[in-house]
Design a protein around this motif. Structure first.
Motif, short mmCIF file in Angstrom:
data_model
loop_
_atom_site.label_atom_id
_atom_site.label_comp_id
_atom_site.label_asym_id
_atom_site.label_seq_id
_atom_site.Cartn_x
_atom_site.Cartn_y
_atom_site.Cartn_z
N PRO A 92 4.74 -8.76 3.16
CA PRO A 92 4.66 -9.18 1.76
C PRO A 92 6.03 -9.28 1.07
O PRO A 92 6.20 -10.11 0.17
CB PRO A 92 3.79 -8.11 1.11
CG PRO A 92 2.92 -7.62 2.23
CD PRO A 92 3.77 -7.66 3.44
N GLN A 128 -0.39 -9.93 -0.72
CA GLN A 128 -1.08 -8.86 -1.44
C GLN A 128 -1.87 -9.49 -2.59
O GLN A 128 -1.73 -10.66 -2.91
CB GLN A 128 -0.06 -7.86 -1.97
CG GLN A 128 0.68 -7.11 -0.86
CD GLN A 128 1.76 -6.18 -1.38
OE1 GLN A 128 2.35 -6.45 -2.42
NE2 GLN A 128 2.03 -5.09 -0.65
N GLN A 177 0.02 -11.33 -5.26
CA GLN A 177 0.60 -12.55 -4.69
C GLN A 177 -0.48 -13.61 -4.49
O GLN A 177 -0.23 -14.80 -4.70
CB GLN A 177 1.29 -12.22 -3.37
CG GLN A 177 2.53 -11.35 -3.53
CD GLN A 177 3.07 -10.82 -2.22
OE1 GLN A 177 2.33 -10.72 -1.23
NE2 GLN A 177 4.35 -10.46 -2.19
N LYS A 185 -10.94 -10.61 -0.70
CA LYS A 185 -10.12 -9.55 -1.28
C LYS A 185 -9.78 -9.81 -2.73
O LYS A 185 -9.74 -10.94 -3.20
CB LYS A 185 -8.82 -9.39 -0.45
CG LYS A 185 -7.88 -10.57 -0.50
CD LYS A 185 -6.67 -10.33 0.41
CE LYS A 185 -5.72 -11.53 0.44
NZ LYS A 185 -4.59 -11.32 1.34
#
Length: 577
Positions: A431, A473, A476, A516
């Motif tokens: 990341p 993530q 992001q 997610k």
């Protein structure tokens, strides 16, 4: 003072000198000609004209050296501007001069040297005729070749040299050189024998040149040269006291090595890499032409898969590290390509590479005005970026990303593709690397390329977006979706010809994105609005069962999580399972 005899002596001497001293000789010739014209003491006859024309023919094929070329131009000016005026009372000699210069033009065209001064004094018809004369008909070749082959076996050195030179010239014609016929004539062993004629540099040079031309033909013709022992015969010439012979041996071995991995490995097995390096390390003693040819030959020895062991190519790295600072563009280009091949080796030692402080210069060359330099420099960066994440993090800086961002705006499709590929390698990292790409504002550029770019560039930009999405993530992911990554992925899915590997990774990235973060349902809705369901449906019957299952699983996820999906599916007549 008899300037004519002095000039003729100088013209005769220069033919037997090494090219590194030609500049000084040309300077003297020019000065003597100028004085002779000024004092009207030059006895101008056909012999002098022929000698001057021979000088041009001898020098021009090697006039890439700027200082040498300047001296050539000085002499041309004298020949074309001053000499004709001195012949105003002699029409016969003026005609002889014109005829000889036209012959000179024809010979120079063989070497692809078409000087503006020569071209402008002749009509288009005369120039076209000169070009045509450089391409002998099959009949002429058939007439000349048997004579040359017979003479090449003469016991008379001068006859042998003339025949070898004639063969070399036949092999150098632009269209359909008679390489096949020369090989069939069985002269290769004889030419190789000439390479062993110590102190007969002119014969060695011509024989090496002829063999170089044969080796530039088909792989079968190159093999014919190799199988008769040319490599072993050429290697000692790399240390010849004559620089022209040394250079021609380099050129021949470079041609042979460039034919493929088998020939390359044979050349390497004769230990030539350290010798090439030694030649380049003494570059202050060499002409520009020698440095260019040796650099080119050296990069031929480290390219082509399967690569030689890294320990072999490692010998070339320090000199390439030096040559990328050269002021000569050709040398820099070939050095960068050499580095690009070595950094792609499976056993590449990145720590040794970085210890040579090469990378800072590579970053500079990415901004070079020449696209020919930018491309291999970029390839070096991309290869290193594909190493492990620890190494990629070492070299990833805002400055590098700024360079890549600028190259994404290039007008050259190849540079855009290479830049996107390099970014995709960094985007496949942790990341922290993805964040640096985001901070450099590169994501919107990639999205634009996917929407409007050339097919090759679009594919590499797609890989970069997919890699970034897969490793992002939650915060992001929010940025990526707001920037339009979901719509870009839908755009990529529209092309059913997209390579299977990319489709698989894209579908994995979508599955992760939809699973997610607190905003995953918003991501799903954006995909649906981009006709994502319809696009996924076309992959339900894909020949790759893994892709089929991925598409079904994502449709199922969307169906379970979207309250609007049922109505949408009915409208689009799409099956859901």
């Amino acid at each position: 003072m008899n300037y004519t005899n002095k000039i003729l002596t100088l013209l005769n001497d220069i033919k037997f000198q090494e090219r590194k001293v030609w500049v000084d000789h040309l300077k003297v010739v020019t000065e003597q000609l100028q004085k002779a014209f000024e004092q009207k003491s030059l006895v101008c006859d056909e012999f002098l004209i022929a000698s001057l024309a021979d000088l041009l023919i001898a020098v021009f094929p090697f006039s890439s050296d700027p200082s040498l070329n300047t001296k050539c131009q000085d002499i041309i000016k004298l020949i074309f501007e001053i000499l004709p005026s001195s012949l105003h009372d002699n029409a016969e000699l003026r005609d002889a001069l014109r005829i000889k210069l036209l012959e000179t033009l024809a010979i120079l065209i063989v070497f692809n040297v078409q000087d503006a001064n020569l071209l402008k004094i002749f009509s288009k018809a005369e120039v076209d005729a000169a070009k045509e004369s450089t391409n002998p008909t099959t009949k002429k070749v058939e007439e000349q070749l048997p004579i040359l082959v017979a003479d090449i076996y003469s016991a008379d050195y001068e006859v042998t040299l003339a025949a070898t030179t004639g063969l070399r010239k036949l092999l150098a014609i632009e269209r359909n050189p008679p390489i096949k016929e020369v090989v069939k004539a069985g002269v290769i062993p004889r030419l190789i024998k000439f390479l062993e004629e110590k102190d007969r540099y002119a014969l060695q040079f011509e024989a090496a040149w002829a063999l170089t031309n044969i080796a530039s033909g088909t792989s079968e013709q190159t093999r014919a040269v190799v199988e008769h022992g040319a490599i072993a015969a050429m290697v000692p010439l790399l240390k010849s006291p004559n620089s022209d012979v040394r250079e021609q041996a380099v050129w021949a071995l470079g041609n042979i090595a460039g034919d493929g991995t088998k020939c390359r490995d044979l050349v390497i097995s004769h230990g030539v890499i350290p010798t090439f390096v030694a030649i380049l390390q003494s570059s202050f003693e060499q002409t520009v032409s020698v440095i260019r040819n040796t650099t080119w030959a050296l990069q031929n020895l480290v390219k082509n898969k399967p690569f030689p062991p890294f320990e072999v190519a490692k010998q070339a790295l320090p000199i390439f590290a030096k040559l990328i600072y050269s002021q000569d563009e050709e040398v820099v280009v070939d050095s960068c390509w050499g580095l690009s091949y070595i950094t792609d080796y499976p056993d590449f030692q990145i720590d040794y590479f970085l210890s040579l402080n090469i990378f800072a210069r590579i970053l500079e060359l990415m901004n070079h005005t020449s696209h020919s330099i930018k491309t291999p420099s970029l390839r070096v960066v991309g290869n290193i970026a594909s190493c492990d994440d620890h190494i990629a993090e070492k070299i990833l800086t805002p400055g590098l990303l700024s360079n890549l961002s600028a190259l994404l705006n290039s007008q050259k499709t190849g540079l855009i593709k290479e830049s996107a590929w390099t970014i995709s390698n960094f985007a496949a990292g942790p990341p922290s690397q993805i964040q640096m790409i985001i901070d450099a504002k590169i994501i919107p550029q990639l999205i634009t390329i996917v929407a409007t770019g050339h097919e090759d560039s679009k594919r590499e930009a797609a890989w970069a977006l997919v890699n970034a999405t897969s490793g992002a993530q939650a915060s992001q992911s929010d940025y990526l979706v707001k920037a339009g990554v979901v719509e870009s992925m839908a755009e990529i899915l529209k092309t059913t010809s997209t390579v299977a590997a990319l489709v698989k990774e894209l579908l994995k990235a979508l599955a992760l994105l939809f699973a997610k973060g607190p905003n995953n349902k918003k991501y799903q809705e954006r995909f649906i609005k981009a006709e994502g369901i319809k696009l996924l449906d076309q992959y339900r019957d894909h020949m790759d069962s893994e892709i089929t299952q991925q598409a079904i699983d994502i449709i199922s996820t969307l169906k379970n999580n979207s309250e609007h999906l049922e109505a949408l599916l009915d409208t689009m007549s799409i099956r859901a399972e």
